[in-house]
Write a protein that holds these residues in place. Structure first.
Motif, PDB file in Angstrom:
ATOM      1  N   TRP A 371      42.375  47.530  35.569  1.00 35.98           N
ATOM      2  CA  TRP A 371      42.416  47.079  36.955  1.00 35.98           C
ATOM      3  C   TRP A 371      41.611  45.789  37.192  1.00 35.98           C
ATOM      4  CZ3 TRP A 371      46.384  49.003  39.142  1.00 35.98           C
ATOM      5  CH2 TRP A 371      46.765  50.320  38.938  1.00 35.98           C
ATOM      6  N   TYR A 376      45.530  43.511  35.964  1.00 39.74           N
ATOM      7  CA  TYR A 376      45.999  44.283  37.113  1.00 39.74           C
ATOM      8  C   TYR A 376      47.482  44.638  36.991  1.00 39.74           C
ATOM      9  CZ  TYR A 376      47.736  45.514  41.673  1.00 39.74           C
ATOM     10  OH  TYR A 376      48.388  46.164  42.687  1.00 39.74           O
ATOM     11  N   SER A 379      48.100  47.111  34.200  1.00 37.12           N
ATOM     12  CA  SER A 379      47.622  48.458  34.540  1.00 37.12           C
ATOM     13  C   SER A 379      48.561  49.139  35.523  1.00 37.12           C
ATOM     14  CB  SER A 379      46.214  48.386  35.138  1.00 37.12           C
ATOM     15  OG  SER A 379      45.303  47.818  34.225  1.00 37.12           O
ATOM     16  N   ARG A 409      44.477  51.948  43.851  1.00 30.63           N
ATOM     17  CA  ARG A 409      44.178  50.591  43.367  1.00 30.63           C
ATOM     18  C   ARG A 409      45.141  49.519  43.859  1.00 30.63           C
ATOM     19  NH1 ARG A 409      39.299  49.935  40.418  1.00 30.63           N
ATOM     20  NH2 ARG A 409      38.776  51.940  39.469  1.00 30.63           N
TER      21      ARG A 409
END
Length: 885
Positions: A371, A376, A379, A409
């Motif tokens: 993350w 990002y 993930s 997230r």
């Protein structure tokens, strides 16, 4: 087996259709195509045997494949033989569980145990090998059996060792094999066959050959020269302790000569002669050096992009085993990306356990940097795909943990949509229909598309009129030339709505029209997309229900088909065809014309992996077949066959509905104790209605049971029971929660009207006449566009009403017209009913001789329909009235 791609389709991620399919659909598609292929090659004239050795190490994907093939009820010419070592398998082993699952499906599983060799068997082997009598080999057999414990592989390798060390030798002078029993008995031999083989490899072949075997052991039991050449031939900085001046082919031939490996029969491909030899070669790599060894092999393969492309899984597998030694963050990210790529390719071949393994490895390798900004997107994709594949495999707890990662997230709602759709799909699969619908509604509300807390009939009518007006102002050409939808939020809304469509249809049907209107209005306002075809088809279904908008429904059905073609939306073809051919086209076509398209929709759904739509198509096909008057015996066979498919794919909702038809069919066939109670081999009516699954369908299952009970009770003269069932059906229609197609409503009104007339005749009460007139009035609207489906029904109702009014002449003519129309349109069951009702009418007016002939015609029609229970019922009436058949 790359050649299978020519038959089953390429598993690569570039195939257009598969990019548009969900992971679950890809799995179903592969399963369907593989079964079709095996059915083609495995026939009674040419049976197929598949033998798989070393099943103690079998992977989950292979076991799933085994289950797919062995539980195929349409394939009876396939034998599967699995061999494994008993000591490596316990009751929790995946192979044991799979075999138990297969047995529960009714497949015969035979277990054979092969014991270790006895002393006598060992002596027989020695006798055969040395050409000596067992009397001469008995003592040697005793010694060798004691040292090898009857393990055949151990025994053979020990004999080779004795021969190589000249302890067992051929004497030209004596012209026979000889040995030194005292020396053999004194030999210190390890109890571990792997250790013995490792000792043989270490002492008998060169260091170069040992290195080649170690690398080969890392790669697997089978390997190619090309793979070894990349992984073995050293370059600068790799395997510095290895002799760079060696000939790979010569080294492999040395290993072949020593019996370590053999050629597979394919060019430049080898395999270890036994898994113990592979284990022994691998054991030569010290435990603390194995991760480093795997890492170096993986790095060598990954150096060249072209080589990596061809050997992706080998490279990723090696790098994963050396993952703990990778310190460079960029290298760890690169390995996570390679795992993601491998997972996508595996999933395209429906190898979801393999895909899950690679996705887990991808997350593990970037664990500490997950993350972070540079990781990002990676993930997000890893967690989303892993959740999707876990859903396919039923790993719901793990799925939830990955979905929660995305929900926590991902900063934007758009990025969370795929995760929400996976969650909805998983809830639907677990028959948590209300939860799935509520989840979908919550997501839609976040996009500003809020569902009303309560849906009234007035609200549905207002939305209907508004949407109809907007569509009506646009020509076909204008709709088809609308721009393609690009707004990500609106595309997300379309996807979420389509994901909850079936859950809403079953559990909260009052919201179904609202969702349909939203799909259509979104298409008109923001542009068209593939899902617009589904929206227009569903809108055509809704418009046709009133019987006043048939031409507009025809137009929208045509637009839907054109949109489907324009976007080449193969994955939606089955779904759209079910709506058009089950829900709409019967307004202007004979019911029989829907049968073949529905079968095609069923097959198309299987081929594209859209199992839900395939099973809806199958259910629709069976329901239409039951109303077309096809013989009940063949119908029951088709129901049984298609229900096995539904059970196989765990299509609980469709199975729930079709079991009601199945038991009702068995009742008519005379295979139940009471033809009016829907209880027997397939279901118990009372327990069925009390079940948790039935409760989740918002009264839909109860209404379907009432539909069938009305028909059965009327057919067998139980008019009070039929009236009670009809009341439940009318109540559902009045509350606006009736979502059955209009031809099913037409059938319902037909039996309701006939039963009301029977009760009016029995009781003399006027309310029954009003119900009959209402049914007739409603049904007359439906004869305008498709008289072939309902005119004979209307005629019989009119004849009954004329009869009860005392207008015998007109009634007689109308009864005959109803019989001719039913016969012309091939509705056997309704031909039988018309003849039976005519016979009863003739009895009432004193024409007993004519009544007898019409009863005989009714018997003939019911026999053709194969309704043996109804045949007995009519025979009972004939014996009562005439004393003969």
């Amino acid at each position: 087996m790359p050649w299978l791609s020519r038959i089953l389709g390429s598993p690569g991620p570039g195939e257009g259709m598969k990019r548009s399919l969900s992971s679950k659909n890809m799995e179903h598609r592969f399963k369907f195509l593989l079964r079709q292929f095996v059915r083609t090659v495995a026939t009674p004239e040419h049976p197929v045997v598949i033998f798989l050795d070393g099943c103690q190490w079998v992977d989950t994907a292979s076991l799933q494949l085994l289950k797919v093939l062995m539980t195929d009820t349409e394939s009876n010419s396939l034998l599967f033989v699995a061999a494994h070592r008993d000591k490596d398998i316990d009751h929790d082993h995946a192979l044991v569980k799979t075999c138990n699952d297969i047995e529960e499906e009714g497949v015969v599983v035979t277990k054979l145990v092969t014991e270790s060799l006895t002393v006598e068997a060992t002596s027989a082997i020695l006798s055969d090998a040395t050409r000596l009598t067992t009397r001469l080999t008995a003592n040697l057999a005793r010694i060798i059996h004691l040292k090898t414990r009857g393990n055949i592989f151990f025994l053979l390798q020990f004999l080779k060792k004795l021969r190589d060390e000249n302890v067992l030798y051929y004497s030209p002078e004596a012209m026979r094999w000889q040995w030194d029993e005292e020396l053999i008995e004194s030999l210190d031999i390890t109890e571990n066959v792997v250790d013995m083989m490792a000792d043989i490899i270490g002492n008998k072949i060169s260091e170069a050959a040992q290195h080649v075997l170690k690398v080969a052991a890392c790669l697997g039991s089978q390997f190619t020269v090309a793979t070894l050449r990349v992984a073995v031939v050293p370059r600068e900085g790799s395997f510095d302790d290895f002799d760079k001046n060696f000939d790979l082919i010569y080294t492999l031939e040395m290993a072949v000569a020593e019996g370590m490996i053999v050629r597979t029969g394919k060019a430049n491909e080898f395999k270890f002669t036994h898994n113990r030899i592979q284990q022994a070669a691998y054991s030569l790599i010290s435990t603390d050096q194995r991760a480093s060894f795997h890492l170096r092999v993986g790095e060598l393969i990954a150096e060249d992009p072209a080589t990596l492309e061809n050997m992706l899984f080998v490279a990723v597998g090696q790098l994963n085993m050396g993952m703990s030694l990778i310190d460079d963050p960029k290298a760890r990210t690169r390995l996570a990306q390679l795992n993601l790529k491998a997972a996508k390719i595996a999933a395209a071949s429906s190898a979801f356990p393999c895909a899950v393994k690679h996705l887990r490895a991808g997350l593990e390798v970037i664990d500490t940097a997950m993350w972070e900004e540079e990781n990002y997107s990676l993930s997000l994709e890893l967690h989303t795909l892993l959740a999707d594949f876990c859903c396919c495999l039923g790993f719901y707890d793990e799925m939830e943990s990955h979905l929660n990662q995305v929900f926590d997230r991902a900063p934007s709602l758009i990025e969370k949509v795929p995760a929400f759709i996976i969650q909805i799909k998983s809830l639907g699969a677990q028959f948590k229909l209300k939860e799935a619908t509520d989840t979908g509604f919550r997501v839609l509300s976040q996009f500003g598309c809020r569902m009303p807390s309560k849906v009234t009939k007035r609200a549905i009518i207002l939305h209907l009129l508004s949407t109809k007006a907007k569509v009506g102002r646009m020509s076909n050409e204008k709709i088809l030339s609308l721009p393609v939808m690009t707004d990500k939020s609106q595309l997300a809304v379309m996807r979420v709505i389509s994901s909850i469509f079936m859950c809403v249809f079953v559990s909260m049907p009052q919201y179904f029209p609202i969702l349909v209107f939203k799909l259509v209005r979104n298409s008109l306002q923001y542009g068209i997309c593939s899902l617009s075809s589904y929206g227009f088809a569903s809108f055509a279904f809704i418009l046709a229900q009133s019987g006043k908008n048939i031409k507009e429904a025809q137009r929208l059905a045509h637009i839907s088909s054109l949109l489907l073609e324009r976007f080449r939306a193969n994955e939606l073809w089955s779904k759209v065809q079910v709506v058009l051919k089950y829900g709409v086209s019967h307004w202007w076509e004979h019911l029989e014309f829907s049968l073949e398209p529905l079968l095609k929709a069923y097959r198309a759904g299987l081929e594209t992996g859209d199992i839900e739509s395939a099973c809806v198509a199958a259910r629709s096909y069976l329901q239409v077949t039951s109303q077309c008057g096809r013989p009940l015996g063949s119908l029951e066979n088709e129901i049984r066959k298609l229900c096995r498919v539904m059970e196989d794919y765990q299509q609980k909702t469709n199975l729930l509905v079709i079991k009601i038809l199945w038991q009702s069919t068995l009742n008519l066939l005379g295979k139940s104790n009471n033809p009016v109670v829907i209880t027997g081999e397939i279901m118990d009516e009372e327990a069925f209605l009390r079940s948790e699954m039935a409760k989740q369908t918002c009264g839909r299952v109860e209404a379907i049971v009432a539909d069938h009970k009305l028909q059965l009770a009327y057919l067998f003269g139980r008019h009070e029971i039929a009236a009670e069932a009809a009341q439940k059906c009318r109540q559902r229609f009045r509350t606006g929660t009736d979502t059955k197609t209009r031809f099913m409503s037409c059938v319902n009104a037909y039996y309701d009207g006939l039963n009301a007339i029977a009760l009016a005749r029995q009781t003399g009460r006027s309310n029954w006449r009003h119900i009959a007139k209402d049914a007739l009035k409603t049904m007359k609207k439906w004869t305008r566009y498709a008289p072939h489906n309902s005119l004979h029904k209307v005629m019989l109702l009119e004849a009954e009403i004329l009869a009860i009014k005392g207008k015998a002449t007109k009634a007689r003519a109308m009864f005959d017209s109803a019989i001719v129309a039913a016969q012309t349109q091939r509705f056997k069951q309704e031909l039988g009913i018309s003849c039976e009702r005519t016979a009863i009418f003739l009895l009432n007016i004193g024409s007993k001789e004519e009544a007898f002939e019409y009863y005989r015609r009714a018997l003939s029609a019911f026999r053709d329909w194969e309704a043996l229970a109804k045949v007995k019922h009519v025979e009972g009436q004939m014996l009562e009235h005439f004393g003969k058949l």
